[in-house]
Design a protein around this motif. Sequence first.
Motif, PDB file in Angstrom:
ATOM      1  N   VAL A 323       0.837  -1.201   0.000  1.00 35.52           N
ATOM      2  CA  VAL A 323       0.000   0.000   0.000  1.00 35.52           C
ATOM      3  C   VAL A 323       0.872   1.252   0.000  1.00 35.52           C
ATOM      4  O   VAL A 323       0.598   2.220  -0.722  1.00 35.52           O
ATOM      5  N   ALA A 324       1.953   1.240   0.780  1.00 33.76           N
ATOM      6  CA  ALA A 324       2.854   2.396   0.836  1.00 33.76           C
ATOM      7  C   ALA A 324       3.477   2.664  -0.535  1.00 33.76           C
ATOM      8  O   ALA A 324       3.626   3.832  -0.939  1.00 33.76           O
ATOM      9  N   ILE A 325       3.818   1.611  -1.272  1.00 30.64           N
ATOM     10  CA  ILE A 325       4.402   1.783  -2.602  1.00 30.64           C
ATOM     11  C   ILE A 325       3.357   2.334  -3.580  1.00 30.64           C
ATOM     12  O   ILE A 325       3.638   3.246  -4.377  1.00 30.64           O
ATOM     13  N   LEU A 326       2.149   1.797  -3.522  1.00 31.41           N
ATOM     14  CA  LEU A 326       1.074   2.313  -4.366  1.00 31.41           C
ATOM     15  C   LEU A 326       0.865   3.808  -4.124  1.00 31.41           C
ATOM     16  O   LEU A 326       0.742   4.596  -5.075  1.00 31.41           O
ATOM     17  N   GLU A 327       0.825   4.186  -2.870  1.00 35.31           N
ATOM     18  CA  GLU A 327       0.592   5.595  -2.529  1.00 35.31           C
ATOM     19  C   GLU A 327       1.763   6.471  -2.957  1.00 35.31           C
ATOM     20  O   GLU A 327       1.573   7.612  -3.393  1.00 35.31           O
ATOM     21  N   ALA A 328       2.982   5.938  -2.843  1.00 39.05           N
ATOM     22  CA  ALA A 328       4.166   6.719  -3.233  1.00 39.05           C
ATOM     23  C   ALA A 328       4.178   6.974  -4.741  1.00 39.05           C
ATOM     24  O   ALA A 328       4.510   8.075  -5.195  1.00 39.05           O
ATOM     25  N   VAL A 329       3.815   5.962  -5.533  1.00 41.80           N
ATOM     26  CA  VAL A 329       3.738   6.157  -6.985  1.00 41.80           C
ATOM     27  C   VAL A 329       2.610   7.131  -7.315  1.00 41.80           C
ATOM     28  O   VAL A 329       2.764   8.027  -8.155  1.00 41.80           O
ATOM     29  N   GLU A 334       9.248  10.584  -4.891  1.00 44.23           N
ATOM     30  CA  GLU A 334      10.489  10.043  -5.439  1.00 44.23           C
ATOM     31  C   GLU A 334      11.482   9.642  -4.351  1.00 44.23           C
ATOM     32  O   GLU A 334      12.238   8.679  -4.524  1.00 44.23           O
ATOM     33  N   ASP A 335      11.509  10.356  -3.236  1.00 44.34           N
ATOM     34  CA  ASP A 335      12.437  10.014  -2.149  1.00 44.34           C
ATOM     35  C   ASP A 335      12.117   8.638  -1.578  1.00 44.34           C
ATOM     36  O   ASP A 335      13.022   7.826  -1.326  1.00 44.34           O
ATOM     37  N   LEU A 337      10.458   6.158  -3.080  1.00 44.26           N
ATOM     38  CA  LEU A 337      10.703   5.132  -4.089  1.00 44.26           C
ATOM     39  C   LEU A 337      12.194   4.885  -4.293  1.00 44.26           C
ATOM     40  O   LEU A 337      12.621   3.751  -4.525  1.00 44.26           O
ATOM     41  N   ALA A 338      13.003   5.931  -4.175  1.00 43.91           N
ATOM     42  CA  ALA A 338      14.453   5.781  -4.353  1.00 43.91           C
ATOM     43  C   ALA A 338      15.067   4.950  -3.232  1.00 43.91           C
ATOM     44  O   ALA A 338      16.130   4.346  -3.410  1.00 43.91           O
ATOM     45  N   GLY A 339      14.413   4.905  -2.084  1.00 37.46           N
ATOM     46  CA  GLY A 339      14.940   4.149  -0.953  1.00 37.46           C
ATOM     47  C   GLY A 339      14.557   2.685  -0.950  1.00 37.46           C
ATOM     48  O   GLY A 339      14.983   1.932  -0.056  1.00 37.46           O
ATOM     49  N   LEU A 340      13.764   2.246  -1.937  1.00 38.82           N
ATOM     50  CA  LEU A 340      13.337   0.849  -1.983  1.00 38.82           C
ATOM     51  C   LEU A 340      14.439  -0.048  -2.528  1.00 38.82           C
ATOM     52  O   LEU A 340      15.205   0.351  -3.409  1.00 38.82           O
ATOM     53  N   GLN A 341      14.503  -1.265  -2.006  1.00 41.06           N
ATOM     54  CA  GLN A 341      15.454  -2.246  -2.499  1.00 41.06           C
ATOM     55  C   GLN A 341      15.040  -2.698  -3.888  1.00 41.06           C
ATOM     56  O   GLN A 341      13.864  -3.027  -4.116  1.00 41.06           O
ATOM     57  N   PRO A 342      15.947  -2.726  -4.868  1.00 44.41           N
ATOM     58  CA  PRO A 342      15.577  -3.133  -6.232  1.00 44.41           C
ATOM     59  C   PRO A 342      15.047  -4.565  -6.264  1.00 44.41           C
ATOM     60  O   PRO A 342      15.377  -5.394  -5.415  1.00 44.41           O
ATOM     61  N   CYS A 343      14.233  -4.844  -7.261  1.00 45.39           N
ATOM     62  CA  CYS A 343      13.691  -6.187  -7.453  1.00 45.39           C
ATOM     63  C   CYS A 343      13.951  -6.624  -8.886  1.00 45.39           C
ATOM     64  O   CYS A 343      13.362  -6.081  -9.829  1.00 45.39           O
TER      65      CYS A 343
END
Length: 345
Positions: A323-329, A334-335, A337-343
């Motif tokens: 949910v946090a990722i959905l809301e961030a997009v 951008e801050d 999303l930039a802190g997320l571990q790549p997949c």
Amino acid sequence: MASGLGALVIGLAAFTLPSAYLTESPGPVFNTIGEIQESPVISVHGADTHETEGSLSLTTVYVNGAPTSTVRVFDALRGWIAPSVDLTPHELVYPSGTTREEVQQRNQAAMASSQELALAAALDHLDVDYTVELSVMQFTEEAVAAGTDEILIPGDQMLAAEGEEITGLEGLRQAVNEAAGEPIELTVVRDGQPVEVEVPTYQEADGEYYVGIMLATEFDFPVEVDIRLEDVGGPSAGLMFALGLVDTMTEESLTGGVNWAGTGTVDPDGTVGPIGGVAQKTVGARNEGAEHFLAPRPNCDELEGRLPGGIEVYGVEDVDQAVAILEAVRDNDEDFLAGLQPCGR
């Protein structure tokens, strides 16, 4: 000349023989906050609901091979060449003697269970109370051989594994895998009293560890949910069902009109578990216009070098993070999303 012609005929005939493999290829996607034949995929009764936009699509994989269909040698060779198709030895997926009907029943049961678990996870995220009980039903042959049926009895209610509360099947699976073949300490309620027992674990051909306990799950929810989706089986839709329910019961849109897709099992506490066919699902999502994809964090290694262009993939561990990722997009944060571990990159 005749011998050469005969060899050619034999060689061509070999291509039509059944192979020992299953193939996995990209399947269709279904928007959990959309409609099928003019009826909503998700209907909620007993709670406030809100308009949704964009898409939160579950993804599927076409699995071909015995016992549900036949993959011939030619099909297997073609799949081996295709970048979005995987081949798996049949015996690693289905035990010898498994019938088509058994596979269908198993997939249907897993889908029904995933819908219940998704509602539990959605309510947990929304801080809505409900109750759940996991109790022992029966044991696999491996568990009986290990003596588990002499340690646990049908009706035992699961409370904790290694001192940690069990909130659902995924939490128990994780604890069993962490035991890595050593006995696991379970706390159960028997005759109204807590009892601590040590239960053997064992490893299967898929590399996972098991205790061989079949559990009954009983929920008591304050809302009713109808999910309209036919001819789709398996447990991997849990995450997207949960997000569709959260979006439906939340006033502000989670997507902001963006097209999302994803996959993953889900536990009542929101834990997202790994699934099969993640590479095929990202391709299927991209082909259907999804811009972003949510994958279980444990599956991210499988996507190394296999991500299709034109879609951004995020690894998630639980519904709260999704949910946090959905809301961030949605909010163009951008801050965050930039802190997320790549997949997969």
